[in-house]
Every structure is written in structure tokens, then in C-alpha cells.
Design an enzyme around this catalytic site. Structure first.
Site, PDB file in Angstrom:
ATOM      1  CD  GLU A   1       2.843  -5.023  -1.058  1.00 45.68           C
ATOM      2  OE1 GLU A   1       2.109  -4.975  -2.057  1.00 45.68           O
ATOM      3  OE2 GLU A   1       2.403  -5.257   0.079  1.00 45.68           O
TER       4      GLU A   1
ATOM      5  CE1 TYR B   1      -1.615  -1.651  -2.478  1.00 49.31           C
ATOM      6  CE2 TYR B   1       0.122  -2.866  -3.628  1.00 49.31           C
ATOM      7  CZ  TYR B   1      -0.812  -2.781  -2.607  1.00 49.31           C
ATOM      8  OH  TYR B   1      -0.926  -3.797  -1.712  1.00 49.31           O
TER       9      TYR B   1
ATOM     10  CG  ASP C   1      -5.442  -3.684  -2.256  1.00 54.62           C
ATOM     11  OD1 ASP C   1      -6.400  -3.177  -1.624  1.00 54.62           O
ATOM     12  OD2 ASP C   1      -4.911  -4.751  -1.914  1.00 54.62           O
TER      13      ASP C   1
END
Ligand code: SF4
Length: 366
Positions: free
Chosen positions: A34, A117, A135
Site C-alpha cells: 500500500e 485510505y 481510491d
């Protein structure tokens, strides 16, 4: 709603890409990927992920590393603050949470580089917590699915999309659902020419039925990037090149580059200003010795950089004193890849004119 979500998850099970961080349920690969995937395409992130996971197979090895190593491994990926935050977050996880990712959202958000996020992605994918992720891919899929025509740059629109994402989320398969919707956006519901005929959601998709797929999502135009102009001195002595390290704060913090002068306007190849700058910064050289390269370009989020490299041969390892750098060094050309040279200046090393110049002057010297 539930039918849409189930169809999506079913599709994902059969069509998902075999990505290296999907080969385990452990949180660390998800966390690492990520960080790498922020502002980066999957194909570009994969080799970096493999490099990192080989060198730092657990959070403990990552936390023990030093920033210079991380920046060097990150070189070419851009947005270097991510690399620094990755290291800081790893150290905090080891120091404060015994090497385990905090499973409470509020605590996870206190880690450097972890925003809503990334926290939701790690907590849902690795710990199956019912948190939706939003996203660019999710924004596109949801705005088309529900024919949301408002400007997706507006926070009110983002909130509406976040709400829809949360309503669609399957609480018991949160991670799977989040991965599925992001994957659909990447592989099927693409920005241009989406593959609606192959889409598992096309019977429910309002943009598809209203023939508005090309118009959604609507994005207002962004303010123009600021232009910046640099003159870059690529100075060689034997097999060495002179480089400087930028300060630990600000743009490209801690990265290495060739000595660079900021200009007010672009310089023409044979501008008299080159001579003036040269005599004030490097009085050892004459303009005749300069080999100007073409202007190169690098786009950053808010900046459009144009820079002209000047190739120079030096008879000695001269010094370059500038407040701009915390240190300068002469590094062997063949070791430069191991240093965290930022992308704009890596382009110089890859340019045909630089390679030609390097080869030609190597022949003269040998
Ligand atoms: S039908 Fe087309 S526009 Fe709608 S979600 Fe699927 S790919 Fe996207």
C-alpha cells in the site's frame, strides 16, 4: 446493493491478478504494497515490492534499516516522503506495537504516512475490518455505477461516493470486496474505453444504461503547474561524478543530485548567462569546456521542471560549496545506482548524449 457486491466479489475470485502481495494473508505485505502503490501503477510497483520484501522480509528488518538505504531502494519511484514515512511507520510499529499493525483505526491513523485510505486498505484486506476504501478506481466505478455526475474533485462528491462504497461493502468479506472494486476499476472500468460488455455490473450500471459512461466521472480542470528552470552541472573527474545531498526537509528531501542552480527563466543553449553562472560557481571552467545537453523535463504534482544539464570534465576533484546541500561527494559512475539519485537526474544518466560523452571521455583518458 448486496447483489451488486456479491457479483463483484464472484468476478474478482475468477479474474484477479496474481500479484505478489496477494500470496499471503499476512498484514506486512499488504502494508508494504500500500505504501508502494500510493501514486504508482501496479506494474511499476511490483519490482520495488519484490526488492523490498527480499531485503526486508519482516517489519523488524525494515525498522532496523537506515534511511539512505530505503531512499536508494526507492529511487525512481518518486514521492520520496513515502519512503521516509514507510521507515518511520515501521519503526513505530516495532517500538510501540511489538511489531504488529495496530488494529484500531484511530491508532493506525497516528502512524506516519498512514491516511484514511491506507489505514482502511490494510485493516480491511489484512484484518477483514468493515472499512471501505476509496481510491481513483473506486471513484470511477461508483460514480459510473450510480451515474454520479457531480465534480469528483469536490469533497461533497467524494463523501457521497464514500457513503455508497460503505453501503456496498460486504461486512463479512470487506477485504475481498475492497480488492474486487479496485480491481474492476483497474482492469474493466478503465478511465477510457471501459470494457462494459465484460463487466459483471453492467446490468446495474446507470451510466451504462444512460449512455453516459464517457462523461462520468466528471473532473474539473486542475490549476496549472508552476514552471521551474534549472541548470545542472554534471562534472566528471576520471570515473567519478560530483553529487550533492539535498536537506532532510522539503522537496526531494535527502536525495542526491548533480549540482543544480535554480533560474528565473529557461536558458538557451549558448546563453551568456551560462558563462556568468559558471564563473561564479565553477571558476575553474571556461564556457568552451561546457557540453550542453538538450533541455529535459520532469513533472511533479505541482511543478513542471525544465532543466538543462551541462557536461564538464574536471582535472581535479573540485569542491562545490552551496547552502543547498548538506554534503557533496565524488562518487564512481558505476556506483551511482546505489545512491538515491532522484528521477530527474537519473534521466541525465540514461540520456544518449551523456552516455556518448562518458564513453568518449573514457577512451581519451585510458
Ligand atoms: S458497465 Fe461499464 S461503466 Fe459500468 S461499471 Fe461496468 S465497466 Fe464501468
Amino acid at each position: 446493493m448486496k447483489e451488486i457486491s456479491l457479483a463483484l466479489v464472484q468476478w474478482f475470485k475468477h479474474h484477479k491478478r496474481d500479484l505478489p502481495w496477494r500470496q499471503t494473508n499476512d498484514w506486512y505485505p499488504v502494508f508494504l504494497s500500500e505504501f508502494l502503490l500510493q501514486q504508482t501503477q501496479v506494474t511499476q510497483a511490483i519490482p520495488y515490492y519484490q526488492k523490498f520484501i527480499r531485503r526486508f522480509p519482516t517489519i523488524f528488518e525494515l525498522a532496523r534499516s537506515i534511511e539512505d538505504d530505503i531512499l536508494q531502494m526507492w529511487a525512481g519511484l518518486g514521492y520520496y516522503s513515502r519512503a521516509r514515512n514507510l521507515l518511520k511507520a515501521a519503526r513505530q510499529i516495532v517500538t510501540h506495537f511489538n511489531g504488529r499493525f495496530p488494529t484500531d483505526l484511530k491508532t493506525a491513523l497516528t502512524l506516519p504516512g498512514i491516511g484514511p485510505y491506507t489505514a482502511a486498505a490494510v485493516l480491511s484486506i489484512a484484518f477483514n475490518q468493515p472499512l471501505s476504501v476509496v481510491d481513483g478506481n473506486v471513484i470511477r466505478v461508483i460514480s459510473r455505477l450510480f451515474a454520479i455526475e457531480d465534480d469528483v474533485r469536490l469533497s461533497a462528491t467524494r463523501k457521497a461516493i464514500q457513503l455508497k462504497a460503505q453501503q456496498l461493502l460486504l461486512p463479512t468479506q470487506a477485504g475481498l470486496f475492497n480488492e474486487a472494486i479496485m480491481e474492476l476499476g483497474a482492469l474493466v472500468c478503465k478511465p477510457a474505453a471501459p470494457l462494459c460488455a465484460q463487466c459483471p455490473l453492467h446490468t446495474s450500471c446507470q451510466a451504462f444504461h444512460r449512455n453516459k459512461v464517457d462523461a462520468i466521472p466528471f473532473k474539473s480542470s486542475t490549476p496549472a503547474r508552476k514552471k521551474r528552470f534549472h541548470l545542472v552541472f554534471v562534472i566528471r573527474h576520471g570515473s567519478y561524478l560530483l553529487v550533492g545531498q539535498r536537506p532532510g526537509k522539503g522537496m526531494l528531501a535527502g536525495m542526491w543530485e548533480f549540482p543544480t542552480i535554480e533560474l528565473d527563466a529557461p536558458l538557451q543553449k549558448n546563453s551568456p548567462q551560462v558563462a556568468a553562472i559558471l564563473s561564479s560557481k565553477f571558476p575553474q571552467f571556461t564556457v568552451k569546456a561546457c557540453k550542453p545537453m538538450p533541455v529535459l523535463k520532469q513533472i511533479y504534482t505541482h511543478i513542471h521542471l525544465q532543466y538543462r544539464p551541462i557536461l564538464l570534465q574536471s582535472a581535479a576533484k573540485i569542491s562545490f560549496n552551496s547552502e543547498k546541500y548538506i554534503q557533496t561527494r565524488w562518487i564512481r559512475r558505476n556506483e551511482l545506482e546505489e545512491w538515491a539519485i532522484h528521477k530527474a537526474h537519473q534521466k541525465i544518466l540514461q540520456h544518449a548524449q551523456f552516455k556518448q560523452w562518458w564513453m568518449a571521455s573514457s577512451v581519451i583518458e585510458s
